[in-house]
Design an enzyme around this catalytic site. Structure first.
Site, mmCIF file in Angstrom:
data_model
loop_
_atom_site.group_PDB
_atom_site.id
_atom_site.type_symbol
_atom_site.label_atom_id
_atom_site.label_comp_id
_atom_site.label_asym_id
_atom_site.label_seq_id
_atom_site.Cartn_x
_atom_site.Cartn_y
_atom_site.Cartn_z
ATOM 1 N N CYS A 50 37.371 33.874 42.181
ATOM 2 C CA CYS A 50 36.464 32.694 42.767
ATOM 3 C C CYS A 50 35.335 32.758 43.222
ATOM 4 O O CYS A 50 34.405 31.894 43.243
ATOM 5 C CB CYS A 50 37.718 31.404 43.079
ATOM 6 S SG CYS A 50 38.323 32.067 44.842
ATOM 7 N N PRO A 112 43.065 39.483 52.902
ATOM 8 C CA PRO A 112 43.535 40.893 52.359
ATOM 9 C C PRO A 112 43.753 40.683 50.780
ATOM 10 O O PRO A 112 44.155 41.917 50.235
ATOM 11 C CB PRO A 112 45.064 40.728 52.924
ATOM 12 C CG PRO A 112 45.375 39.376 53.271
ATOM 13 C CD PRO A 112 44.286 38.651 53.489
#
Length: 428
Positions: A50, A112
């Protein structure tokens, strides 16, 4: 052969452009093959999230080919994409990829999830057959560097992510989440993180809607929630106080009409919506409705900025490790070039030896004296081995390239004061 990285991200391009450049999982196999042919490299991988779309190539091709391909594949205005893109070569490309793997180039510093997405990009390129030894070596080194950074610094110790930011905003609108209901659209890693954060904040009522019911059920069952299909959203929307959407759909899955009907059923009780998908899952026009607070990934930026301070010092340590790691990687790569060069040199030398040895064996078979054959063999082999270095050193001397002559002394392990060997070679 070198490395090339080209792409756009949340720092260089708005979501309206990023969603046009994004790749769905179904597109990637064909896109990877097409990019490989167009750019002129057998090694290419694509990372599409995204917040970024990036091409990683092992190629010395013209960097403009990467942007030309992106432009053509997505039918975009070339100048627009160029204005919002970036290009990195060789060590800069390596360092950029390491920063991406460690989350240092993410909207949420140190998050992460990007490492898992990078590993997925690697696997997808492997399946498409567009990964070779050079890119594979780089990916593996980036994975190792990311692990090292996370164990050696505090970059990943705070729960800061897009999912966490969305939960933080939800708490600002609904202070007591235990009385709220969340509709989570999608069942991927990001939605799973949102569900975990909401659950940890006391939210008990979760509905997971997904294109595949089995995946929705798996995630919903983990939190004691309800599962549904995407087609059920219009009938469930009025129950939701919080809506978080993150699917790979190329078109919106929630429109303004459904939102209007849900508000009427809710008697205009406020709804909080977060669209963290690219392309967007929720029609932008939904934001025009009163009592609906719609945020996109770009809107989460302010929330994320507040959390960045906790990771800034750790990020400085990580940058040092990445700088050192990128230098070490390039040093290893150059060593491999030397190994390849030595292998070629040995092959050429052995070919010369075998050719002259064959001639010597034939001479012996024809009855020539062994001493004469061995003397001829040694003389001819010596002359042929010395021919190319002698020619090159004479050229260097004639053009005054003393540095090359000094380097030749080191390469050959001789010094001018040890019998003036180089001068004798040059003088013929």
């Amino acid at each position: 052969m070198g490395y090339l990285t080209a792409g756009i991200n949340h720092k260089t391009a708005p979501v309206s452009l990023r969603e046009q450049v994004a790749f769905s999982p179904d597109q990637l196999p064909e896109a990877l093959q097409d990019a490989s042919r167009f750019i002129g490299t057998e090694e290419v991988a694509i990372l599409s999230t995204c917040n970024r779309t990036e091409l990683y190539c092992a190629s010395n091709s013209d960097y403009r080919k990467a942007l030309d391909w992106l432009t053509g594949y997505h039918s975009l205005d070339h100048q627009l994409l160029t204005e919002h893109s970036y290009i990195h070569h060789n060590q800069e490309a390596v360092q950029h990829m390491m920063r991406v793997a460690c989350g240092l180039d993410s909207m949420v510093l140190g998050e992460p999830q990007i490492l898992g997405q990078l590993k997925t990009a690697y696997s997808q390129a492997q399946e498409a057959g567009t990964i070779g030894s050079l890119l594979s070596r780089l990916f593996q080194y980036c994975f190792t560097t990311a692990k090292h950074v996370r164990t050696q610094t505090a970059i990943g110790r705070q729960p800061v992510s897009i999912a966490f930011a969305a939960t933080t905003l939800a708490k600002q609108i609904f202070p007591d989440l235990s009385e709220s209901t969340a509709l989570l659209i999608g069942a991927g890693e990001t939605i799973e993180l949102v569900a975990k954060h909401l659950h940890q904040q006391g939210l008990k009522n979760i509905i997971v809607a997904n294109r595949t019911l089995s995946r929705a059920k798996r995630l919903a069952d983990e939190f004691g929630g309800q599962s549904a299909l995407l087609s059920d959203i219009p009938h469930l929307l009025h129950k939701a106080d919080i809506v978080v959407a993150s699917t790979a759909s190329p078109v919106p899955v929630l429109g303004k009409g459904s939102a209007e009907r849900a508000l009427k059923q809710r008697k205009h009780r406020p709804m909080f919506m977060v669209d963290i998908a690219v392309p967007r899952d929720i029609e932008p026009e939904v934001a025009e409705l009163s009592d609906i607070f719609l945020y996109t990934v770009d809107d989460l930026h302010d929330v994320i900025e507040d959390n960045k301070q906790q990771r800034q010092e750790a990020a400085k340590e990580a940058e040092v490790l990445i700088e050192s790691g990128s230098q070490d990687f390039m040093s290893q790569l150059r060593s491999l070039d030397a190994v390849s060069l030595l292998r070629g040199y040995r092959m050429n030398t052995e070919a010369l030896r075998d050719h002259e040895l064959e001639k010597a064996m034939m001479a012996l078979a024809n009855g020539q004296a062994p001493e004469q054959v061995l003397t001829q063999f040694a003389r001819v082999l010596t002359n042929k081995l010395m021919h190319t270095p002698s020619v090159q050193m004479k050229k260097a001397a004639a053009s005054g390239q003393t540095e090359q002559l000094e380097w030749a002394e080191d390469l050959l392990g001789i010094r001018a004061h040890e019998g003036r060997v180089i001068k004798e070679i040059i003088s013929g």
